[in-house]
Design a protein around this motif. Structure first.
Motif, short mmCIF file in Angstrom:
data_model
loop_
_atom_site.label_atom_id
_atom_site.label_comp_id
_atom_site.label_asym_id
_atom_site.label_seq_id
_atom_site.Cartn_x
_atom_site.Cartn_y
_atom_site.Cartn_z
N UNK A 44 0.85 -1.19 0.00
CA UNK A 44 0.00 0.00 0.00
C UNK A 44 0.89 1.24 0.00
N UNK A 45 0.63 2.16 -0.91
CA UNK A 45 1.34 3.44 -0.95
C UNK A 45 0.32 4.57 -0.91
N UNK A 46 0.59 5.58 -0.08
CA UNK A 46 -0.38 6.68 0.08
C UNK A 46 0.19 8.04 -0.28
N UNK A 47 1.37 8.11 -0.84
CA UNK A 47 1.94 9.36 -1.37
C UNK A 47 2.00 10.47 -0.32
N UNK A 48 2.25 10.08 0.91
CA UNK A 48 2.34 11.07 1.98
C UNK A 48 1.01 11.55 2.52
N UNK A 78 -0.11 -1.22 5.11
CA UNK A 78 0.03 -2.48 4.39
C UNK A 78 -0.30 -3.65 5.31
N UNK A 79 0.18 -3.62 6.54
CA UNK A 79 -0.12 -4.70 7.49
C UNK A 79 -1.62 -4.75 7.81
N UNK A 80 -2.24 -3.59 7.95
CA UNK A 80 -3.68 -3.54 8.20
C UNK A 80 -4.44 -4.14 7.02
N UNK A 81 -4.03 -3.79 5.80
CA UNK A 81 -4.69 -4.33 4.60
C UNK A 81 -4.58 -5.84 4.55
N UNK A 82 -3.45 -6.39 4.96
CA UNK A 82 -3.27 -7.84 4.96
C UNK A 82 -4.21 -8.53 5.94
N UNK A 92 -11.23 0.15 12.52
CA UNK A 92 -11.03 -0.58 13.78
C UNK A 92 -9.58 -1.06 13.90
N UNK A 93 -9.04 -1.63 12.84
CA UNK A 93 -7.65 -2.11 12.86
C UNK A 93 -6.67 -0.94 13.01
#
Length: 392
Positions: free
Chosen positions: A322-326, A336-340, A388-389
Motif C-alpha cells: 500500500x502506498x499513500x503518497x504522503x 500495508x499490514x492492516x490491509x493484509x 477498527x484495525x
C-alpha cells in the motif's frame, strides 16, 4: 508530505463505438453468455474487428450452449452499428469463430486439485502478473478527475446519439480532458477535446455548437470550466464521417489505460475484457481497486495505491503493498499490514467475496471498469473493519 507544485494532467476516454471498444464488448458478451448458463465457465476470448469482419479467438471450457454468432451481432447492434450505410453492420458482418478448449496445463494451475508439479490443491492464480488498484478523494467516485470527466463526455456522446437528441451522431468517438492541479487538488479544466463520428450532412459549426452545449456543458460541472482559460477542441481534425471498424482495426484489451485510471498511476499491463475471474489480470485488479477505495473511504488516506503480484498456480500473492503518497494517517508499512489483516486477495477468496461468477461484465467494456456504481468492487463495506484495525 504531498507536493504543492502546480502541474497539468490529461486523460482520455473512447466511446463504445471505437473499434477497440467494439472488440472489448464482443469479448465480454461472450463471457457473459457463458456465465448465464454455466457459472463455472472458463473463458479467455479475444476479438478482432475490421471492415465487415469479426474474428473471435481464444480458449474456453464451459457447459453452456451458446450461439456465438447471435452474441456477436447483438453486441454490435447494442452499440449502434445498424445504419444502412455502415460497412460494419450488426446484420451483415462476417464472423470467424476460433474459440477452442482451455489448455489443461493452465487449468491444472487454477483448479482446486493437486497436479504434477503443483504443491497444493487450492485455486491458484491463472498467470503471473502485477496488478494495481487506486483511489483518490478528488472526486465523489474516488477516482482521478481527468479520467472521470473524459468518461462522462463519451457516455454523454452515446446518450445524445441513442436518445435522438443529436441524431446525426454515429457510434465512434473519443474525448480527452486536461486538468490543472495545485498539488493534488484539481483546479479547473484547461482543455477539452471531443471527436465524434457524424453523418455527412451536418455542418461543422453546428456540430461544434451542439457538442459544447449538449455534451461538454452537460458532462463537466461548471465549476471546472473557466472562461478565457478552458479551450474547446471539437472534431479538431475536421470531418469525421468514416469511423469504427470500417476505418480502423479494433482489438480486445488495447485500451488498458482508458479502462483503469487514465495514466494517473502505474498499470500492471494485463487487460480485462473477455477473461473470466480466475484470471487475476482481471479479478485481482478489481480487488486492488476495492482495497484502495475502502482505504480512502475509511479516511486512512486521501490517495491510495495497492499493488498485488501473483505467481501462476500459487494462491497467495507473492507481494502486497500500500502506498499513500504522503497522505496516509499512518505510515505505509502499517497500512500495508492492516490491509493484509482485513482483505484476502487469494483468487478463490476474491471470486467468492465479490461474487464474480455471474454475467456482470459486458457493462464494464466501455467507460471504464472503475468509478461507476453497481459493480461489487466499488462497494465500501470494509470501512469499519479498516478503521477498527487502525485504532480510529
Amino acid at each position: 508530505m504531498a507536493s504543492h507544485a502546480s502541474f497539468i494532467f490529461s486523460s482520455e476516454s473512447v466511446g463504445e463505438g471505437h473499434p477497440d471498444k467494439v472488440a472489448d464488448s464482443i469479448s465480454d458478451s461472450v463471457l457473459d453468455a457463458c456465465f448465464a448458463q454455466d457459472r463455472f465457465s472458463r473463458v479467455a476470448c479475444e476479438t478482432l474487428v475490421k471492415s465487415d469482419h469479426v474474428v473471435i479467438a481464444g480458449e474456453l471450457t464451459t457447459k453452456a450452449k451458446v450461439n456465438f454468432e447471435e452474441v456477436v451481432r447483438a453486441a454490435i447492434r447494442d452499440i449502434g452499428y445498424v445504419n444502412d450505410d455502415d460497412v460494419f453492420h450488426a446484420d451483415k458482418v462476417f464472423i470467424t469463430n476460433l474459440l477452442t478448449k482451455q489448455s489443461p496445463d493452465i487449468a491444472q494451475g487454477v483448479d482446486e486439485r493437486k497436479a504434477e508439479g503443483k504443491k497444493h490443491a487450492k485455486m491458484g492464480a491463472g498467470d503471473q502478473g502485477i496488478m494495481f488498484g487506486y483511489a483518490t478523494d478528488e472526486t465523489p467516485e474516488l477516482m482521478p478527475l481527468p479520467i472521470t470527466l473524459a468518461h462522462r463526455l463519451t457516455m454523454r456522446l452515446a446518450e445524445v446519439r441513442k436518445t435522438g437528441l443529436l441524431p446525426y451522431l454515429r457510434p465512434d468517438g473519443k474525448a480527452q480532458v486536461t486538468v490543472v492541479y495545485e498539488g493534488d487538488k484539481p483546479l479547473y479544466v484547461k482543455t477539452v477535446v471531443v471527436s465524434a463520428q457524424h453523418s455527412p450532412e451536418v455542418e461543422q459549426e453546428q456540430l461544434r455548437e451542439d457538442l459544447i452545449r449538449e455534451v461538454v456543458r452537460q458532462a463537466i460541472p461548471p465549476e471546472y470550466l473557466k472562461d478565457g482559460e478552458t479551450e474547446y477542441l471539437i472534431n479538431p481534425s475536421g470531418r469525421f464521417i468514416l469511423g469504427g471498424p470500417h476505418a480502423d482495426t479494433g482489438l480486445t484489451g488495447r485500451k488498458i489505460i482508458v479502462d483503469t485510471y487514465g495514466g494517473a498511476v502505474p498499470h500492471g499491463g494485463g487487460a480485462f475484457s473477455g477473461k473470466d475471474p480466475t484470471k487475476v489480470d482481471r479479478s485481482a485488479s478489481y480487488y486492488a481497486r476495492y482495497m484502495a477505495k475502502n482505504i480512502v473511504a475509511a479516511g486512512l488516506a486521501r490517495r491510495a495505491l495497492v499493488e498485488l503480484a501473483y505467481a501462476i498456480g500459487k494462491a497467495r500473492p507473492v507481494s502486497l503493498r500500500v502506498e499513500t503518497f504522503g497522505t496516509g494517517v499512518l505510515p505505509d508499512e502499517k497500512l500495508t499490514e492492516i490491509a493484509k489483516k482485513v482483505f484476502d486477495p487469494r483468487p478463490l477468496a476474491i471470486i467468492e467475496e465479490l461474487d464474480l461468477l455471474r454475467p456482470i461484465y459486458t457493462p464494464t467494456s466501455a467507460y471504464g471498469h472503475f468509478g461507476r456504481p453497481g459493480f461489487p468492487w466499488e462497494e465500501t463495506d470494509r470501512v469499519e473493519a479498516l478503521r477498527r484495525e487502525a485504532g480510529l
